[in-house]
Structure formats: structure tokens, C-alpha cells
Design a protein around this motif. Structure first.
Motif, PDB file in Angstrom:
ATOM      1  N   LEU A 192       0.839  -1.205   0.000  1.00 57.58           N
ATOM      2  CA  LEU A 192       0.000   0.000   0.000  1.00 57.58           C
ATOM      3  C   LEU A 192       0.873   1.254   0.000  1.00 57.58           C
ATOM      4  O   LEU A 192       0.614   2.204  -0.756  1.00 57.58           O
ATOM      5  N   ALA A 193       1.902   1.267   0.856  1.00 57.05           N
ATOM      6  CA  ALA A 193       2.780   2.430   0.950  1.00 57.05           C
ATOM      7  C   ALA A 193       3.478   2.706  -0.383  1.00 57.05           C
ATOM      8  O   ALA A 193       3.630   3.869  -0.792  1.00 57.05           O
ATOM      9  N   GLU A 194       3.897   1.652  -1.077  1.00 49.84           N
ATOM     10  CA  GLU A 194       4.565   1.836  -2.367  1.00 49.84           C
ATOM     11  C   GLU A 194       3.575   2.274  -3.441  1.00 49.84           C
ATOM     12  O   GLU A 194       3.889   3.139  -4.270  1.00 49.84           O
ATOM     13  N   GLU A 195       2.374   1.694  -3.437  1.00 49.81           N
ATOM     14  CA  GLU A 195       1.355   2.061  -4.425  1.00 49.81           C
ATOM     15  C   GLU A 195       0.974   3.534  -4.298  1.00 49.81           C
ATOM     16  O   GLU A 195       0.788   4.234  -5.308  1.00 49.81           O
ATOM     17  N   GLU A 196       0.852   4.018  -3.064  1.00 47.84           N
ATOM     18  CA  GLU A 196       0.433   5.404  -2.849  1.00 47.84           C
ATOM     19  C   GLU A 196       1.606   6.378  -2.741  1.00 47.84           C
ATOM     20  O   GLU A 196       1.390   7.591  -2.651  1.00 47.84           O
ATOM     21  N   GLY A 197       2.840   5.863  -2.724  1.00 51.75           N
ATOM     22  CA  GLY A 197       4.008   6.739  -2.689  1.00 51.75           C
ATOM     23  C   GLY A 197       4.231   7.426  -1.358  1.00 51.75           C
ATOM     24  O   GLY A 197       4.580   8.607  -1.313  1.00 51.75           O
ATOM     25  N   TRP A 198       4.030   6.683  -0.243  1.00 48.78           N
ATOM     26  CA  TRP A 198       4.201   7.313   1.065  1.00 48.78           C
ATOM     27  C   TRP A 198       5.567   7.957   1.217  1.00 48.78           C
ATOM     28  O   TRP A 198       5.693   9.019   1.837  1.00 48.78           O
ATOM     29  N   ARG A 199       6.593   7.341   0.672  1.00 48.93           N
ATOM     30  CA  ARG A 199       7.943   7.910   0.792  1.00 48.93           C
ATOM     31  C   ARG A 199       8.062   9.253   0.071  1.00 48.93           C
ATOM     32  O   ARG A 199       8.951  10.049   0.374  1.00 48.93           O
ATOM     33  N   ASP A 200       7.165   9.498  -0.873  1.00 50.83           N
ATOM     34  CA  ASP A 200       7.232  10.744  -1.630  1.00 50.83           C
ATOM     35  C   ASP A 200       6.596  11.916  -0.882  1.00 50.83           C
ATOM     36  O   ASP A 200       6.950  13.071  -1.128  1.00 50.83           O
ATOM     37  N   PHE A 201       5.635  11.636   0.003  1.00 47.80           N
ATOM     38  CA  PHE A 201       4.942  12.759   0.639  1.00 47.80           C
ATOM     39  C   PHE A 201       5.007  12.775   2.163  1.00 47.80           C
ATOM     40  O   PHE A 201       4.745  13.816   2.779  1.00 47.80           O
TER      41      PHE A 201
END
Length: 415
Positions: free
Chosen positions: A108-117
Motif C-alpha cells: 500500500l505504501a509503495e502504491e500510494e508513494g508514502w515515501r514521496d509525501f
């Protein structure tokens, strides 16, 4: 247990469609948000989740962070795990991740780009164990704030202070005006957190890391720490009689009611002022630092999702995690909570002046640091809490004795 239902709320169902399950599920959520401001904030999460129209938030509020975390751990280990549970940005839940008892949120974190925001990176790093993500950060809380009653200072012929040293000089005038100088309660963490703010004002960020990251016990025995403890002794010399049995939000209310001049408390106190209808700059001041050149630590709250046997509950857990970092929800929740959002692309029209002040500080990575919870286990943090509360109330404890006990905790803290 209470159910929160939001009538007519704007649904984010389209945003969550990729993880929507075919059948409804109930997700029991354990948390410790029980004060007025905290209840307003957690209601945002509950209402927004229910408004998706697919699953139900089942609320289990347990007063006190230690109590809520203990209940969660007992239930997880006993085979009756809740669907979600609040923890702090800390090492509190790493044993659950190590034991394989938490839902893996990495996909989920990778799909939504948690590291980006999600920022700063350190708060998502706390959720990572062996390269996988096991929690969702929902806010950034910082201890480095003071909350000042403008009428109380005016009654003493004073302006609210800009730093700790100035406040220490104002204590006699506040006492002469029959005003409690420093509002503090009986919970041990209140003392540990506030004293830590005073300590930081003397030893600085480098000193903070020497103590908690590097375990420099000799520095703990040195003159700078002694100076910080003397300042604490000076500003707590007139703790009011009701302090020992008072919780943090009732302590905040002393400032709201103008009975006390100042409280050193994390930014969650802002939610209490908001619920009371107080306006920053008119009724109270939120003083970052408190210093002319403030730093903020990156504490806050996360939610973990214990593993479940029911795939529909698991799908609901993923939907809840996604909802919690939605930009609109982040703005609504953190404005109610008093905290700062974990993402910087939220609608700032919802923010008050105190939130804007905190966000501006966070923009400079040189003004952001990691608090003790990142370096200390819950047990060792508890030892610090007990020591500093005893130091506040036991006037017979000398600064030398307190320093030696502090140094011993630093030396013996678990890695």
C-alpha cells in the motif's frame, strides 16, 4: 464502545477503490484520545472512515497511553487483536513487528508513494522493520511549545515570554499577582517532557544527541545539565497544591481559565484551546521552542494493524490506513488535534496561526530533530519519567543526586 457516523460527508470512496472489499467489515480501533480536543480529532478519522460507506469504525477509547498500549499488547498476544491501535512514533511496537503479528503495509505504501509525501523521512523510518512498513504515521507532535495566557501575564504587568530564561525572571511578578507561574500536573510524562524542553534550551541539539543517542553519561554529570536542572527547580518552586492529581488537559485548562500563566506542553494542547473557543494571539500565545530560534522534535502518533484471519477485515484495515494519510483528512484531523500533518500538500486554509508557525519551522530540516523515544525503549523512557517527576515534587532531592541518577539511566539504557 462508540460508533461515529457522519451524515452527508464527502466520500473519498473513489480514492480508495483500488482496495475496496466486497463485503462490509467492522474495525475496532484502540486509542487513548479522551480529552475534548482529542475526541474532536479522532472523530474526524471515524467519520471519514464510516463515510466511505463500506466498513465501520468501532471505537475503543482507553484513557492513558500506557493503559491503551498495554491493552493492545495483551489482546494481540492473547489472540483477540483489535483491527487497529494507536502507538507513538517510537520503538514501542517493534517487538510485534519482529514477531510477525502486524499487517504488512508495504505494498500500500509503495502504491500510494508514502515515501514521496510523508515527511520528515524519520517518522516513516520508525514504521520500517527489516525493509517492510508496519505502521502509518498520522501526525507530527512536538514537545517544544509553551502555551501562555495573555490575560494572566497582563494581570502581572508582563508580556508573554519568548524563552525559558525570560520566563524564569517573570516568576516573582506572577506570584505577586496571585497567578500560578507554571501549570503542571501529576502524570510523570508531563514532567519528563517539560523538563526535556528546558534541558534542550540549555544543552542544544548537539547536547541532546550526546545524551540520548550517544549515551554520554559524563555529559549528563556535567555543568550544562546541572544548569538546566537548576532552571527547572526555579520555575517549579511554586507548584500548586492540586498538581499531583491533575491530568494534562485539566492542567491546560488552568491556562485557558487564566489561573496559570504558562504550560510547557506538546502541540496537542492546541486542540484544547480550540475546543474552548480560544483564539491564538488574542486569548493565548503559542510559543515555539519556547525560543527565538526554535527547534521541533518529530514525535507523534502512528497506527498499527494487527494481523486478522478475516480477509475482509484486512481489506478494511488497508482502506483505513489509506484514509488516514489522505490530504484532506490530514488537514481536518491535524487542525482538530493540534498536531502538524505528515504531508505538506494539505489545504492550508484550514490551518490556524499556531499550525502555520509549526509548519514553517518544519520546512527547515536543520530545525528538526529526533526525540528521546527514537533512542530509548518504553521501559527506559519510563525510568526517565519517574525520575523527573520525583525531582519536581521532592524538593529534598539535590541536583547532584538527580544528575547521578540521570547518568545511570543513560549508562544502562537498552540499545
Amino acid at each position: 464502545m462508540n460508533r461515529y457516523v457522519l451524515a452527508g460527508a464527502v466520500s473519498a470512496a473513489a480514492l480508495m477503490g483500488a482496495i475496496a472489499p466486497s463485503q462490509a467489515a467492522e474495525v475496532e480501533v484502540i486509542h487513548w484520545w479522551t480529552s475534548g480536543g482529542e475526541q474532536a480529532a479522532v472523530s474526524v478519522f471515524a467519520q471519514e472512515f464510516d463515510a466511505l460507506g463500506e466498513h465501520s469504525w468501532i471505537d475503543t477509547a482507553i484513557a492513558g497511553g500506557d493503559n491503551a498500549r498495554s491493552a493492545t499488547l495483551q489482546r494481540v498476544l492473547g489472540g483477540d487483536a483489535p483491527g487497529a491501535a494507536q502507538f507513538n512514533i517510537s520503538r514501542q511496537f517493534e517487538e510485534l513487528a519482529e514477531a510477525g503479528l502486524l499487517l504488512d503495509l508495504t505494498d500500500l505504501a509503495e502504491e500510494e508513494g508514502w515515501r514521496d509525501f510523508i515527511r520528515p523521512d524519520a517518522i516513516l523510518d520508525v514504521c520500517e522493520f527489516e525493509g517492510r512498513i508496519y505502521c502509518v504515521p498520522v501526525n507530527i507532535h512536538s514537545w517544544q511549545w509553551a502555551w501562555a495566557s495573555i490575560p494572566a501575564f497582563e494581570a502581572a504587568g508582563l508580556e508573554p515570554p519568548t524563552n525559558i530564561a525570560e520566563f524564569r525572571d517573570q516568576v516573582p511578578a506572577l506570584l505577586d499577582a496571585d497567578i500560578i507561574p507554571l501549570a503542571i500536573g501529576g502524570e510523570t510524562w508531563q514532567h519528563s517532557g517539560a523538563l526535556g524542553v528546558v534541558m534542550l534550551s540549555v544543552i542544544g541539539i548537539d547536547g541532546h544527541y550526546r545524551l540520548y543517542r550517544d549515551r554520554d553519561a559524563e555529559f549528563a554529570r556535567g555543568p550544562e545539565v546541572a544548569e538546566a536542572l537548576q532552571i527547572w527547580r526555579d520555575i517549579t518552586a511554586n507548584i500548586d497544591d492540586g498538581a499531583a492529581n491533575r491530568n494534562w488537559n485539566d492542567t491546560t485548562n488552568l491556562v485557558i481559565q487564566d489561573e496559570a500563566a504558562l504550560q510547557i506542553m506538546g502541540d496537542w494542547a492546541r486542540g484544547e484551546f480550540a475546543v474552548a473557543g480560544e483564539v491564538a494571539g488574542e486569548d493565548y500565545e503559542c510559543i515555539a521552542g519556547p525560543s527565538e530560534d526554535p527547534y521541533l522534535d518529530t514525535g507523534g502518533d502512528v497506527f498499527i494493524f494487527p494481523k486478522q484471519d478475516d480477509p475482509e477485515v484486512e481489506a478494511a484495515q488497508l482502506q483505513m490506513a489509506s484514509m488516514m494519510v489522505n490530504p484532506r483528512v490530514q488537514a481536518l484531523f491535524n487542525n482538530a488535534k493540534g498536531s502538524l500533518p505528515v504531508r505538506d500538500d494539505v489545504d492550508m486554509s484550514l490551518a490556524d496561526s499556531c499550525m502555520l508557525k509549526g509548519i514553517e519551522i518544519l520546512k527547515n530540516p536543520d530545525r528538526v530533530f529526533q526525540g528521546t523515544g527514537i533512542f530509548f525503549t518504553q521501559d527506559d523512557q519510563g525510568r526517565l519519567d519517574d525520575l523527573w517527576a520525583e525531582f519536581s515534587f521532592n524538593r529534598d532531592m539535590t541536583i547532584e543526586e538527580a544528575q547521578e541518577r540521570f547518568a545511570n539511566i543513560i549508562e544502562t539504557a537498552a540499545e
